[in-house]
Design an enzyme around this catalytic site. Structure first.
Site, PDB file in Angstrom:
ATOM      1  N   TRP A 181       0.871  -1.174   0.000  1.00  0.00           N
ATOM      2  CA  TRP A 181       0.000   0.000   0.000  1.00  0.00           C
ATOM      3  C   TRP A 181       0.914   1.231   0.000  1.00  0.00           C
ATOM      4  CZ3 TRP A 181      -1.899   2.662   4.891  1.00  0.00           C
ATOM      5  CH2 TRP A 181      -2.893   3.594   4.606  1.00  0.00           C
ATOM      6  N   ASP A 223      -0.481  -5.512   9.851  1.00  0.00           N
ATOM      7  CA  ASP A 223      -1.533  -4.605   9.389  1.00  0.00           C
ATOM      8  C   ASP A 223      -2.720  -5.452   8.923  1.00  0.00           C
ATOM      9  OD1 ASP A 223      -3.066  -2.581   8.396  1.00  0.00           O
ATOM     10  OD2 ASP A 223      -1.640  -1.892   6.883  1.00  0.00           O
ATOM     11  N   LYS A 245     -13.133  -1.017   6.048  1.00  0.00           N
ATOM     12  CA  LYS A 245     -13.663  -1.859   4.967  1.00  0.00           C
ATOM     13  C   LYS A 245     -14.677  -2.867   5.506  1.00  0.00           C
ATOM     14  CE  LYS A 245     -10.236   0.160   3.219  1.00  0.00           C
ATOM     15  NZ  LYS A 245      -9.434   0.515   2.126  1.00  0.00           N
TER      16      LYS A 245
HETATM   17  C1  LMR Z   1      -6.821   1.768  -0.835  1.00  0.00           C
HETATM   18  O1  LMR Z   1      -5.696   1.252  -0.839  1.00  0.00           O
HETATM   19  O2  LMR Z   1      -7.463   1.984  -1.867  1.00  0.00           O
HETATM   20  C2  LMR Z   1      -7.465   2.097   0.466  1.00  0.00           C
HETATM   21  O3  LMR Z   1      -6.728   1.579   1.515  1.00  0.00           O
HETATM   22  C3  LMR Z   1      -7.766   3.533   0.607  1.00  0.00           C
HETATM   23  C4  LMR Z   1      -6.565   4.336   0.981  1.00  0.00           C
HETATM   24  O4  LMR Z   1      -6.622   5.019   2.003  1.00  0.00           O
HETATM   25  O5  LMR Z   1      -5.567   4.311   0.252  1.00  0.00           O
END
Ligand code: LMR
Length: 392
Positions: free
Chosen positions: A128, A208, A243
């Protein structure tokens, strides 16, 4: 002085939301930011949340301050789901505090690790994007390893090597389930191998868990986290309800600390409280209170679990449909069937991603990450055809 600041690019993922809404094409497809969508393309408020909010409206008597730890009923209510119904606090070694969303929880976990002396965090890439951003902002070094192979399997060799080369005082950040962005999770057997390696090396795990219940199931998605916690003396856990309760903009999360013993635990948490006080003082209450009301009420809990099942089932159906489509031009969609959660990454070039957006109205992250929940019975054929057109 402020005029010295250089222009920063808009967050690429969040910018997609605006680009998509400004697109007038009726058949546009949003596969960008990670929100769940129904088969009709909507992201409705959970029925259980609506009912809890109604209850909150009728029963909440004060909005006076709670404290940096937030709503502890919420924090404790989640624990049996995360750590298991059997002794969720592991003999008083686990305690938590509320945080503003999963992002607040990750940020606090990294800040706490840094305060405890961690200078470097080992993490698989891609991840991420905000993970690396948070590490950079807190001036913690990122030592990366390759998370997945091009054939869609986990790169266990890279993980083994990263752990073997770790230094004392390093931490390791792992996604509990539904890996963001790849959807490529560790199997239970792989967790069985990883957990003892982390324990033997004395690394601090930062786990996480932002998508519990969206992968294989609530219990199944906690397997890796519980396995690691069963073998290490201490760990930090960042949890998101954004989520699995659909609370996105209400920012509902928690951070949990597992310490060697209960006395150390209180000391560690006092540092968490101090960091939170300096950052946001206390977390927003509304969403956490609504989740607490659900978890306190067996009927609302059953309703929530049912809604979560529906989400997971739909995402599995979309994954099966993509896998059945097989090949779209040069893109092999079959591995997506065995991946988990909202996301998968397609091996597309930036030119192909731009072409999909400009010529076909298909919006996805610049990494080639797609949110599979954006696909429905009404648009999946168009998506596969357009993918073939662009990559073929
Ligand atoms: C995503 O990766 O789309 C979500 O976790 C939203 C975000 O905050 O990035």
């Amino acid at each position: 002085m402020l005029s010295n600041l250089p222009q920063q690019p808009a967050d690429a993922l969040l910018a997609l939301i605006k680009l998509h809404s400004a697109d007038p094409r009726a058949d546009k497809i949003d596969l960008g930011v990670g929100v769940y969508r129904t088969g009709q393309g909507a992201t409705p408020v959970f029925g259980a949340i609506k009912a809890a909010e109604q209850k909150l409206l009728e029963t909440q008597e004060s909005k006076s301050y709670l404290g940096p730890e937030g709503d502890m009923g919420f924090v404790h209510g989640l624990m049996p789901f995360i750590f298991g119904k059997d002794d969720p606090s592991k003999g008083g070694r686990i305690e938590g505090m509320q945080a503003p969303g999963g992002t607040g929880a990750v940020r606090l976990a990294v800040a706490l690790a840094k305060k405890a002396g961690v200078a470097r965090i080992i993490m698989g890439l891609p991840s991420w994007p905000n993970h690396a951003q948070i590490l950079g902002d807190l001036a913690v070094e990122l030592k990366s390893f390759n998370h997945a192979n091009t054939d869609g399997t986990v790169d266990m060799d890279a993980l083994r090597a990263a752990i073997a080369q770790a230094q004392p005082g390093d931490a390791i950040m792992l996604h509990g389930c539904c890996h963001n962005p790849t959807g490529i999770d560790y199997s239970n057997e792989q967790w069985d191998e990883i957990a003892p390696l982390i324990a033997a090396k004395g690394l601090l795990p930062i786990l996480d868990l932002a998508y519990q219940g969206l992968g294989k199931g609530l219990e199944e998605d906690a397997y890796g986290l519980r396995k690691v916690l069963s073998l290490v003396p201490e760990a930090l856990i960042a949890y998101s309800c954004d989520k699995n309760f659909g609370m996105y903009r209400d920012r509902v999360g928690a951070i949990y600390v597992m310490a060697e013993d209960a006395a150390v635990l209180n000391r560690v948490l006092s540092n968490g409280h101090a960091l939170a006080r300096a950052a946001w003082s206390m977390p927003p209450d509304h969403g956490g209170a609504a989740v607490r009301l659900i978890l306190e009420d067996p009927e609302l809990t059953a309703m929530w679990l049912d809604e979560l099942d529906t989400m997971r089932t739909r995402m599995r159906q979309v994954r099966s449909a993509l896998a059945e489509a097989g090949q779209a031009g040069s893109i092999d969609l079959k591995p997506l069937g065995g991946q988990h959660g909202l996301f998968s990454v397609l091996p597309l070039s930036s030119e192909q991603i731009l072409k999909l957006r400009e010529d076909h109205g298909i919006y996805m992250a610049g990494s080639g990450r797609i949110n599979i929940a954006g696909l429905t019975a009404g648009n999946i054929d168009k998506f596969v055809a357009d993918l073939a057109a662009v990559s073929g």
